[in-house]
Design a protein around this motif. Structure first.
Motif, PDB file in Angstrom:
ATOM      1  N   LEU A 197       0.924  -1.161  -0.043  1.00  0.00           N
ATOM      2  CA  LEU A 197       0.165  -0.013   0.059  1.00  0.00           C
ATOM      3  C   LEU A 197       0.836   1.141   0.139  1.00  0.00           C
ATOM      4  N   ARG A 198       2.038   1.140   0.685  1.00  0.00           N
ATOM      5  CA  ARG A 198       2.984   2.320   0.825  1.00  0.00           C
ATOM      6  C   ARG A 198       3.571   2.484  -0.772  1.00  0.00           C
ATOM      7  N   PHE A 199       3.803   1.445  -1.163  1.00  0.00           N
ATOM      8  CA  PHE A 199       4.507   1.711  -2.699  1.00  0.00           C
ATOM      9  C   PHE A 199       3.414   2.131  -3.601  1.00  0.00           C
ATOM     10  N   ALA A 200       2.060   1.737  -3.479  1.00  0.00           N
ATOM     11  CA  ALA A 200       1.020   2.182  -4.479  1.00  0.00           C
ATOM     12  C   ALA A 200       0.789   3.497  -4.168  1.00  0.00           C
ATOM     13  N   GLY A 201       0.826   4.055  -2.939  1.00  0.00           N
ATOM     14  CA  GLY A 201       0.621   5.476  -2.588  1.00  0.00           C
ATOM     15  C   GLY A 201       1.877   6.481  -3.073  1.00  0.00           C
ATOM     16  N   GLU A 202       3.118   5.914  -2.913  1.00  0.00           N
ATOM     17  CA  GLU A 202       4.100   6.442  -3.635  1.00  0.00           C
ATOM     18  C   GLU A 202       3.905   6.752  -5.103  1.00  0.00           C
ATOM     19  N   LEU A 203       3.661   5.577  -5.686  1.00  0.00           N
ATOM     20  CA  LEU A 203       3.560   5.501  -7.161  1.00  0.00           C
ATOM     21  C   LEU A 203       2.321   6.710  -7.540  1.00  0.00           C
ATOM     22  N   HIS A 204       1.331   6.510  -6.743  1.00  0.00           N
ATOM     23  CA  HIS A 204       0.351   7.468  -7.137  1.00  0.00           C
ATOM     24  C   HIS A 204       0.606   8.972  -6.862  1.00  0.00           C
ATOM     25  N   ASP A 205       1.103   9.245  -5.821  1.00  0.00           N
ATOM     26  CA  ASP A 205       1.679  10.698  -5.562  1.00  0.00           C
ATOM     27  C   ASP A 205       2.554  11.323  -6.687  1.00  0.00           C
ATOM     28  N   VAL A 206       3.641  10.424  -7.280  1.00  0.00           N
ATOM     29  CA  VAL A 206       4.582  10.579  -8.125  1.00  0.00           C
ATOM     30  C   VAL A 206       3.859  10.930  -9.425  1.00  0.00           C
ATOM     31  N   GLN A 207       3.050   9.917 -10.082  1.00  0.00           N
ATOM     32  CA  GLN A 207       2.263   9.922 -11.192  1.00  0.00           C
ATOM     33  C   GLN A 207       1.111  10.825 -11.500  1.00  0.00           C
ATOM     34  N   GLY A 208       0.502  11.060 -10.350  1.00  0.00           N
ATOM     35  CA  GLY A 208      -0.939  11.727 -10.604  1.00  0.00           C
ATOM     36  C   GLY A 208      -0.860  13.188 -10.857  1.00  0.00           C
ATOM     37  N   ILE A 266      14.255   3.634   8.176  1.00  0.00           N
ATOM     38  CA  ILE A 266      14.281   2.934   9.146  1.00  0.00           C
ATOM     39  C   ILE A 266      13.217   2.925  10.058  1.00  0.00           C
ATOM     40  N   ASP A 267      12.378   4.004  10.247  1.00  0.00           N
ATOM     41  CA  ASP A 267      11.093   3.917  10.770  1.00  0.00           C
ATOM     42  C   ASP A 267      10.232   3.060  10.301  1.00  0.00           C
ATOM     43  N   SER A 268      10.212   3.240   8.921  1.00  0.00           N
ATOM     44  CA  SER A 268       9.220   2.312   8.183  1.00  0.00           C
ATOM     45  C   SER A 268       9.616   0.976   8.428  1.00  0.00           C
ATOM     46  N   ALA A 269      10.916   0.571   8.580  1.00  0.00           N
ATOM     47  CA  ALA A 269      11.391  -0.941   8.955  1.00  0.00           C
ATOM     48  C   ALA A 269      10.864  -1.224  10.223  1.00  0.00           C
ATOM     49  N   ALA A 270      11.089  -0.411  11.217  1.00  0.00           N
ATOM     50  CA  ALA A 270      10.671  -0.545  12.580  1.00  0.00           C
ATOM     51  C   ALA A 270       9.101  -0.973  12.676  1.00  0.00           C
ATOM     52  N   LEU A 300      18.800   0.065   1.050  1.00  0.00           N
ATOM     53  CA  LEU A 300      19.347  -1.257   1.627  1.00  0.00           C
ATOM     54  C   LEU A 300      18.520  -1.807   2.917  1.00  0.00           C
ATOM     55  N   VAL A 301      18.151  -0.713   3.758  1.00  0.00           N
ATOM     56  CA  VAL A 301      17.168  -0.949   4.719  1.00  0.00           C
ATOM     57  C   VAL A 301      15.760  -1.455   4.206  1.00  0.00           C
ATOM     58  N   ARG A 302      15.323  -0.915   3.285  1.00  0.00           N
ATOM     59  CA  ARG A 302      14.104  -1.375   2.512  1.00  0.00           C
ATOM     60  C   ARG A 302      14.088  -2.815   2.183  1.00  0.00           C
ATOM     61  N   GLU A 303      15.207  -3.049   1.285  1.00  0.00           N
ATOM     62  CA  GLU A 303      15.271  -4.626   0.981  1.00  0.00           C
ATOM     63  C   GLU A 303      15.407  -5.508   1.689  1.00  0.00           C
ATOM     64  N   ALA A 304      16.256  -5.189   2.684  1.00  0.00           N
ATOM     65  CA  ALA A 304      16.691  -6.289   3.815  1.00  0.00           C
ATOM     66  C   ALA A 304      15.435  -6.420   4.694  1.00  0.00           C
ATOM     67  N   THR A 305      14.470  -5.145   5.117  1.00  0.00           N
ATOM     68  CA  THR A 305      13.138  -5.778   5.750  1.00  0.00           C
ATOM     69  C   THR A 305      12.305  -6.543   4.912  1.00  0.00           C
ATOM     70  N   THR A 306      12.144  -6.114   3.681  1.00  0.00           N
ATOM     71  CA  THR A 306      11.124  -6.933   2.894  1.00  0.00           C
ATOM     72  C   THR A 306      11.707  -8.582   2.650  1.00  0.00           C
ATOM     73  N   ASN A 307      13.117  -8.791   2.444  1.00  0.00           N
ATOM     74  CA  ASN A 307      13.470 -10.017   2.199  1.00  0.00           C
ATOM     75  C   ASN A 307      13.328 -10.877   3.629  1.00  0.00           C
ATOM     76  N   LEU A 308      13.523 -10.113   4.850  1.00  0.00           N
ATOM     77  CA  LEU A 308      13.583 -10.980   6.137  1.00  0.00           C
ATOM     78  C   LEU A 308      11.984 -11.225   6.408  1.00  0.00           C
ATOM     79  N   ILE A 309      10.963 -10.466   5.984  1.00  0.00           N
ATOM     80  CA  ILE A 309       9.629 -10.751   6.157  1.00  0.00           C
ATOM     81  C   ILE A 309       9.213 -11.778   5.371  1.00  0.00           C
ATOM     82  N   ARG A 310       9.739 -11.712   4.037  1.00  0.00           N
ATOM     83  CA  ARG A 310       9.164 -12.703   2.879  1.00  0.00           C
ATOM     84  C   ARG A 310       9.828 -14.095   3.150  1.00  0.00           C
ATOM     85  N   HIS A 311      11.144 -14.064   3.160  1.00  0.00           N
ATOM     86  CA  HIS A 311      12.025 -15.212   3.002  1.00  0.00           C
ATOM     87  C   HIS A 311      12.518 -15.909   4.386  1.00  0.00           C
ATOM     88  N   ALA A 312      12.062 -15.248   5.744  1.00  0.00           N
ATOM     89  CA  ALA A 312      12.781 -15.929   6.762  1.00  0.00           C
ATOM     90  C   ALA A 312      11.608 -15.980   7.615  1.00  0.00           C
TER      91      ALA A 312
END
Length: 397
Positions: A197-208, A266-270, A300-312
């Protein structure tokens, strides 16, 4: 073959242990009863022995039906028949010289099955207490009639609640573990959905804004295409430039090159780790760096957070920032990694971007801990620091 995640493996082992503990209570109770009956020697009553075997077998069958989620009707029939055999066996033994403590263990099985059968979850401790009180009252009444001595009474009132509490607590423990595992999986799914949802909102804000401007420019070009062709052509060129910019921004969002603040990531990862039930330690503040460095470290923080949630299957994670000499390093460590994963698209692209910026990305698995570390050269000119970086812990709820 993909290895089984540790929480799922532990839950499966707990299920096996609980099954053997609960069902194994039947043979244990029967062995105790047999020892007391055999201790009577020549005065042992065969009818009492047969009643003890039948009572334990019926009650154990009821517990097995409860374990497999069967309806209460057959279990109630088995429980009533088991109670009748227990009372008949105790009466037969009383007629041959007195009631022994042989019935304490079978009574504990009956109390446990009765608590599961006649009470709701959350009230079963009270049901065990009432069943124990009833067992003690009947034993006390028998002692008052001279059918049971004090030693037999004491043994009965100790054995019955001990076996009942052991069975009920073991089943409760397994049910709580099931609910916690379901909640952990749901929290991880919600964390991923929140990131989407955060990514969708970011894409909407950029492209709108781009799409709105393109639509207005196209309308102007269409309106003046006959009356003022030069103006219309100018608007078409503007549309082309806006479309090119929109495409560039979209690629930036998808590729992660859009302006990213390290502190925000970092706050988003937390938040994501907390919602997924992970005990996370993150820096209280991040250093003031130039835009490009912050963007790459934030990615790096975003990718690491996504990976540890999805793959660990993590229970703990740590995000740290270290400044040494002319370099700044961000490290993300989490447990629960089953095996070393190959370089996916995200890690490969991230390593390439760090390499282009003069830095590096390293990742490794060591004793179930997955570590990803990104290092970049610090910018020449830094803005004044706002606050010291003190680690803070984000606790699970």
């Amino acid at each position: 073959m993909t290895p089984e995640p540790a929480p799922a493996r532990d839950l499966r082992r707990l299920r096996t242990y609980t099954l053997f503990t609960v069902i194994g209570s039947g043979p244990l109770a029967l062995a105790m009863a047999a020892l007391f009956i055999a201790g009577a020697g020549e005065n042992a009553n065969p009818l009492a022995a047969g009643a003890a075997v039948g009572s334990v077998a019926l009650c154990t069958s009821g517990l097995a039906l409860h374990w497999h989620g069967q309806g209460p009707l057959r279990r109630r029939i088995l429980w009533a028949a088991s109670l009748a055999l227990l009372l008949a066996g105790a009466a037969a033994e009383a007629g041959s010289g007195g009631i022994s403590p042989a019935w304490g263990a079978p009574a504990g099985l009956l109390v446990a099955e009765g608590a599961m059968l006649w009470s709701r979850p959350g009230r079963r401790s009270l049901a065990v207490l009432l069943g124990t009180a009833a067992t003690g009252a009947v034993s006390g009444f028998a002692m008052g009639l001279g059918l049971m001595d004090f030693g037999s009474l004491l043994t009965t009132v100790v054995l019955a609640p001990s076996i009942a509490i052991g069975i009920v607590c073991q089943l409760w423990h397994y049910r709580v573990a099931q609910e916690l595992e379901q909640a952990r999986g749901l929290a991880a799914d919600l964390a991923i959905a929140e990131e989407r949802l955060r990514f969708a909102g970011e894409l909407h804000d950029v492209q709108g804004g781009h799409l709105q401007a393109i639509m207005l420019k196209a309308q102007v070009a269409r309106r003046f295409q006959e009356t003022d062709p030069e103006l219309a052509a100018s608007e078409v060129r503007a549309v082309e430039e806006l479309a090119r910019e929109a495409l560039r921004d979209m690629r930036a969002v998808v590729g992660g090159y859009r302006k990213t603040a390290l502190a925000d990531e970092i706050d988003s990862a937390a938040r994501i780790l907390k919602s997924a039930g992970v005990d996370a330690t993150v820096p209280d503040a991040s250093p003031d760096l130039d835009e490009d460095t912050e963007r790459l470290l934030g990615l790096l923080v975003r990718e690491a957070t996504t990976n540890l949630i999805r793959h660990a299957e993590p229970t703990a994670a740590n995000v740290s920032i270290l400044e040494v000499d002319a370099h700044v390093t961000v490290t993300v460590v989490n447990d629960g990694a089953a095996e070393a994963a190959g370089d996916g698209n995200g890690l490969s692209m991230l390593a390439k971007r760090f390499d282009e910026a003069g830095g590096s990305v390293e990742h490794a698995l060591d004793n179930g801990e997955w570590t990803i570390r990104g290092t970049l050269p610090k910018p020449v000119a830094l803005r004044p620091r706002q606050a010291p970086r003190v680690p803070r812990r984000v606790r699970r709820r």
